[in-house]
Design a protein around this motif. Sequence first.
Motif, PDB file in Angstrom:
ATOM      1  N   GLU A  34       0.131   1.702  10.283  1.00 17.62           N
ATOM      2  CA  GLU A  34       0.881   1.468   9.199  1.00 17.62           C
ATOM      3  C   GLU A  34       2.054   0.691   9.383  1.00 17.62           C
ATOM      4  OE1 GLU A  34       0.471   4.496  10.292  1.00 17.62           O
ATOM      5  OE2 GLU A  34      -1.070   5.224   9.106  1.00 17.62           O
ATOM      6  N   GLY A  35       2.103  -0.806   8.495  1.00 13.91           N
ATOM      7  CA  GLY A  35       3.418  -1.311   8.462  1.00 13.91           C
ATOM      8  C   GLY A  35       3.461  -2.430   9.949  1.00 13.91           C
ATOM      9  N   VAL A  36       2.523  -2.725  10.532  1.00  8.16           N
ATOM     10  CA  VAL A  36       2.497  -3.501  11.774  1.00  8.16           C
ATOM     11  C   VAL A  36       2.134  -4.968  11.759  1.00  8.16           C
ATOM     12  CG1 VAL A  36       2.192  -1.377  13.133  1.00  8.16           C
ATOM     13  CG2 VAL A  36       0.240  -2.914  12.720  1.00  8.16           C
ATOM     14  N   GLY A  37       1.683  -5.253  10.374  1.00  7.76           N
ATOM     15  CA  GLY A  37       1.248  -6.571  10.003  1.00  7.76           C
ATOM     16  C   GLY A  37       2.144  -7.336   9.314  1.00  7.76           C
ATOM     17  N   SER A  38       2.052  -7.948   8.089  1.00  9.10           N
ATOM     18  CA  SER A  38       2.879  -8.583   7.443  1.00  9.10           C
ATOM     19  C   SER A  38       4.095  -7.947   7.247  1.00  9.10           C
ATOM     20  CB  SER A  38       2.450  -9.058   6.143  1.00  9.10           C
ATOM     21  OG  SER A  38       0.869  -9.582   6.398  1.00  9.10           O
ATOM     22  N   THR A  39       4.151  -6.515   6.776  1.00 11.16           N
ATOM     23  CA  THR A  39       5.392  -5.895   6.539  1.00 11.16           C
ATOM     24  C   THR A  39       6.428  -5.942   7.856  1.00 11.16           C
ATOM     25  OG1 THR A  39       4.157  -4.221   5.290  1.00 11.16           O
ATOM     26  CG2 THR A  39       6.376  -3.593   6.206  1.00 11.16           C
ATOM     27  N   ALA A  40       5.804  -5.943   8.866  1.00 11.22           N
ATOM     28  CA  ALA A  40       6.827  -6.203  10.135  1.00 11.22           C
ATOM     29  C   ALA A  40       7.542  -7.485  10.286  1.00 11.22           C
ATOM     30  CB  ALA A  40       6.117  -5.414  11.666  1.00 11.22           C
ATOM     31  N   ALA A  41       6.672  -8.329   9.761  1.00 12.72           N
ATOM     32  CA  ALA A  41       7.340  -9.788   9.640  1.00 12.72           C
ATOM     33  C   ALA A  41       8.361 -10.156   8.700  1.00 12.72           C
ATOM     34  CB  ALA A  41       6.188 -10.784   9.780  1.00 12.72           C
ATOM     35  N   SER A  42       8.501  -9.206   7.740  1.00 13.74           N
ATOM     36  CA  SER A  42       9.337  -9.422   6.435  1.00 13.74           C
ATOM     37  C   SER A  42      10.619  -9.335   7.070  1.00 13.74           C
ATOM     38  CB  SER A  42       9.127  -8.379   5.752  1.00 13.74           C
ATOM     39  OG  SER A  42      10.058  -8.229   4.571  1.00 13.74           O
ATOM     40  N   THR A  43      11.450 -10.233   6.571  1.00 14.17           N
ATOM     41  CA  THR A  43      12.958 -10.076   6.660  1.00 14.17           C
ATOM     42  C   THR A  43      13.759  -9.157   5.649  1.00 14.17           C
ATOM     43  OG1 THR A  43      13.183 -12.181   5.192  1.00 14.17           O
ATOM     44  CG2 THR A  43      13.247 -12.507   7.759  1.00 14.17           C
ATOM     45  N   ALA A  44      13.105  -8.720   4.597  1.00 17.30           N
ATOM     46  CA  ALA A  44      13.295  -7.827   3.799  1.00 17.30           C
ATOM     47  C   ALA A  44      14.452  -8.054   2.900  1.00 17.30           C
ATOM     48  CB  ALA A  44      13.468  -6.391   4.246  1.00 17.30           C
ATOM     49  N   MET A  45      14.652  -9.419   2.429  1.00 21.36           N
ATOM     50  CA  MET A  45      15.661  -9.752   1.413  1.00 21.36           C
ATOM     51  C   MET A  45      15.118  -9.221   0.005  1.00 21.36           C
ATOM     52  SD  MET A  45      17.107 -12.905   3.206  1.00 21.36           S
ATOM     53  CE  MET A  45      18.141 -13.608   1.804  1.00 21.36           C
ATOM     54  N   LEU A  46      15.464  -8.231  -0.624  1.00 23.39           N
ATOM     55  CA  LEU A  46      14.802  -7.816  -1.941  1.00 23.39           C
ATOM     56  C   LEU A  46      15.825  -8.393  -3.114  1.00 23.39           C
ATOM     57  CD1 LEU A  46      14.869  -3.890  -0.570  1.00 23.39           C
ATOM     58  CD2 LEU A  46      13.464  -5.876  -0.040  1.00 23.39           C
ATOM     59  N   GLY A  67       1.023  -1.304   0.255  1.00 20.13           N
ATOM     60  CA  GLY A  67      -0.131  -0.005   0.026  1.00 20.13           C
ATOM     61  C   GLY A  67       0.737   1.418  -0.028  1.00 20.13           C
ATOM     62  N   ALA A  68       2.005   1.174   0.664  1.00 16.00           N
ATOM     63  CA  ALA A  68       2.686   2.172   0.906  1.00 16.00           C
ATOM     64  C   ALA A  68       3.337   2.722  -0.735  1.00 16.00           C
ATOM     65  CB  ALA A  68       4.043   2.002   1.900  1.00 16.00           C
ATOM     66  N   LEU A  69       3.907   1.830  -1.325  1.00 19.08           N
ATOM     67  CA  LEU A  69       4.403   1.904  -2.526  1.00 19.08           C
ATOM     68  C   LEU A  69       3.640   2.481  -3.376  1.00 19.08           C
ATOM     69  CD1 LEU A  69       6.844  -1.314  -2.664  1.00 19.08           C
ATOM     70  CD2 LEU A  69       7.781   1.214  -3.337  1.00 19.08           C
ATOM     71  N   LEU A  70       2.401   1.700  -3.457  1.00 19.16           N
ATOM     72  CA  LEU A  70       1.131   2.279  -4.209  1.00 19.16           C
ATOM     73  C   LEU A  70       0.809   3.671  -4.103  1.00 19.16           C
ATOM     74  CD1 LEU A  70      -1.015  -0.921  -4.003  1.00 19.16           C
ATOM     75  CD2 LEU A  70      -0.416   0.138  -6.200  1.00 19.16           C
ATOM     76  N   ALA A  71       0.716   4.174  -2.686  1.00 18.74           N
ATOM     77  CA  ALA A  71       0.460   5.310  -2.331  1.00 18.74           C
ATOM     78  C   ALA A  71       1.397   6.384  -2.754  1.00 18.74           C
ATOM     79  CB  ALA A  71       0.131   5.608  -1.050  1.00 18.74           C
ATOM     80  N   GLU A  72       2.832   6.012  -2.628  1.00 16.91           N
ATOM     81  CA  GLU A  72       4.027   7.000  -3.351  1.00 16.91           C
ATOM     82  C   GLU A  72       3.691   7.070  -4.934  1.00 16.91           C
ATOM     83  OE1 GLU A  72       7.159   8.434  -5.071  1.00 16.91           O
ATOM     84  OE2 GLU A  72       6.689   6.237  -5.326  1.00 16.91           O
ATOM     85  N   HIS A  95       7.147   3.406   6.420  1.00 20.48           N
ATOM     86  CA  HIS A  95       6.642   4.771   6.806  1.00 20.48           C
ATOM     87  C   HIS A  95       7.427   5.765   6.055  1.00 20.48           C
ATOM     88  CE1 HIS A  95       6.185   2.647  11.028  1.00 20.48           C
ATOM     89  NE2 HIS A  95       5.300   2.585  10.191  1.00 20.48           N
ATOM     90  N   GLY A  96       8.669   5.798   5.503  1.00 19.89           N
ATOM     91  CA  GLY A  96       9.141   6.781   4.508  1.00 19.89           C
ATOM     92  C   GLY A  96       8.306   6.815   3.444  1.00 19.89           C
ATOM     93  N   LEU A  97       7.972   5.939   2.679  1.00 19.37           N
ATOM     94  CA  LEU A  97       6.949   6.019   1.461  1.00 19.37           C
ATOM     95  C   LEU A  97       5.699   6.852   1.937  1.00 19.37           C
ATOM     96  CD1 LEU A  97       7.668   2.386   0.203  1.00 19.37           C
ATOM     97  CD2 LEU A  97       8.281   4.544  -0.932  1.00 19.37           C
ATOM     98  N   ILE A  98       5.038   6.344   3.051  1.00 24.55           N
ATOM     99  CA  ILE A  98       3.670   6.890   3.350  1.00 24.55           C
ATOM    100  C   ILE A  98       3.948   8.415   3.688  1.00 24.55           C
ATOM    101  CG2 ILE A  98       2.004   6.665   5.150  1.00 24.55           C
ATOM    102  CD1 ILE A  98       2.178   3.959   5.209  1.00 24.55           C
ATOM    103  N   ALA A  99       4.952   8.714   4.318  1.00 23.32           N
ATOM    104  CA  ALA A  99       5.241  10.018   4.649  1.00 23.32           C
ATOM    105  C   ALA A  99       5.258  10.833   3.382  1.00 23.32           C
ATOM    106  CB  ALA A  99       6.494  10.238   5.446  1.00 23.32           C
ATOM    107  N   VAL A 100       5.985  10.547   2.384  1.00 24.60           N
ATOM    108  CA  VAL A 100       6.098  11.132   0.996  1.00 24.60           C
ATOM    109  C   VAL A 100       4.666  11.196   0.509  1.00 24.60           C
ATOM    110  CG1 VAL A 100       7.031  10.879  -1.273  1.00 24.60           C
ATOM    111  CG2 VAL A 100       8.441  10.470   0.563  1.00 24.60           C
ATOM    112  N   ALA A 101       4.095  10.144   0.390  1.00 22.83           N
ATOM    113  CA  ALA A 101       2.554  10.096  -0.151  1.00 22.83           C
ATOM    114  C   ALA A 101       1.720  11.175   0.397  1.00 22.83           C
ATOM    115  CB  ALA A 101       2.010   8.756  -0.039  1.00 22.83           C
TER     116      ALA A 101
END
Length: 411
Positions: A70-82, A48-53, A196-202
């Motif tokens: 914002e970001g407390v569900g599945s996002t917080a469980a990510s290990t963010a290996m991109l 949702g954050a990437l979409l909003a931005e 959070h950074g993306l949402i702040a920009v949006a």
Amino acid sequence: MLDPETTRQDDLRSGTGPWRAGIDRPAGQPLEADTRCDVAIVGAGITGALLAEHLTAMGLDTVLIDREREGVGSTAASTAMLQWEIDLPLRELAALYGFDRAAEIYRLSAGAVAGLSRLVGELELSCSFSPRHTIYLAAGEIGPRELRDEAELRGRAGLPGEFVEHAALLGSFGFDRKAAIVSPGSAEADPVSLCHGLIAVAARRGARLIRDEAIGFDGAARGAAVSLSGGHVVEAGHVVLATGYVMPEIVRDDLHRIASSWAIATAPQQPGVFWPGPALVWEASEDYCYCRTTAGGRIVFGGEDEDFADPDRREALGMLKTQALLHRLQALIPQARLDVDHAWSGAFGQTEDGLPLIGRVPGHPRLLAAYGYGGNGITFSFLASRLIGSLVRGREEGWFGHFAIDRSRPG
């Protein structure tokens, strides 16, 4: 209709990872009257954050709806290996869909990581974003011959990477495995700070954040709407469903299933423990584990996946899974300090072909959705934001069909 019992934050994850809150952004507020917008996004996680931005950058009036912070569900469980490498190896994806289609999908994934890297730099987001190589280790039934064949196929597709034999792998990286593929072009980040950074920009561009539960959707030909538990309605040109690993009943797909995964973060390690890079590391076996480092000097290690979604059962296995992960971490990196500072688990969506479900919801032309990311969550989230942005503008491209929600089953 979303079942309120299936959308609790605790159903998406248990425990806490090492991630920190990002820069300040406006808090979501309850809606006090019906409203209208160009696009309503349901779900304020990383997708949702990437979409909003992206949608606000396109100049669209955007509303972001979530019942949680914002970001407390599945996002917080990510290990963010991109990673651009997909759960299904190129050779297996080519067997399902043909080489040309499989190669294009892999190149799109690589382009998504590159695009995300550019975006983070342009927006100057503080999210511990770092470019990384990946080390794809021989494991289980996948040995040197299979990895060499995979590396050659990737080269044919124009993808970067190098097959590394045992002696060179041990000498350069310290991993005592028979072989590996080492590839550039991936990255790591703090997923919560990135969100959070993306949402702040949006929000600075005018996006409105609504704290409420979406309980119904309408995606008719002339317009779309989201009904909220507070009694109000958000009317929109399009509605996008980005609710992580909770797929509402209106989205039906036989390819998709929910599974569970576990992860740990160690205490900060002593100098000299980390492998060079430090790269993202994952195994070539079906039941693979994976690891990365953090800016704070920790090792994040995850895996031990199970094919069930029951949050109580997942939480009950927490201690057992933590011990199993520690055992596998010690086998892979014997010199690592095994003190655990964080242990957590989460639900994740996956598909039979390892590809996400992104696009129009069948039968609802104004309703769009993004699900089924597997191990490529944030990479496919970026891809989803671009694909959905094009659909909102009325633009279609041939590659969109690779990820269509109603695509044919493989095989």
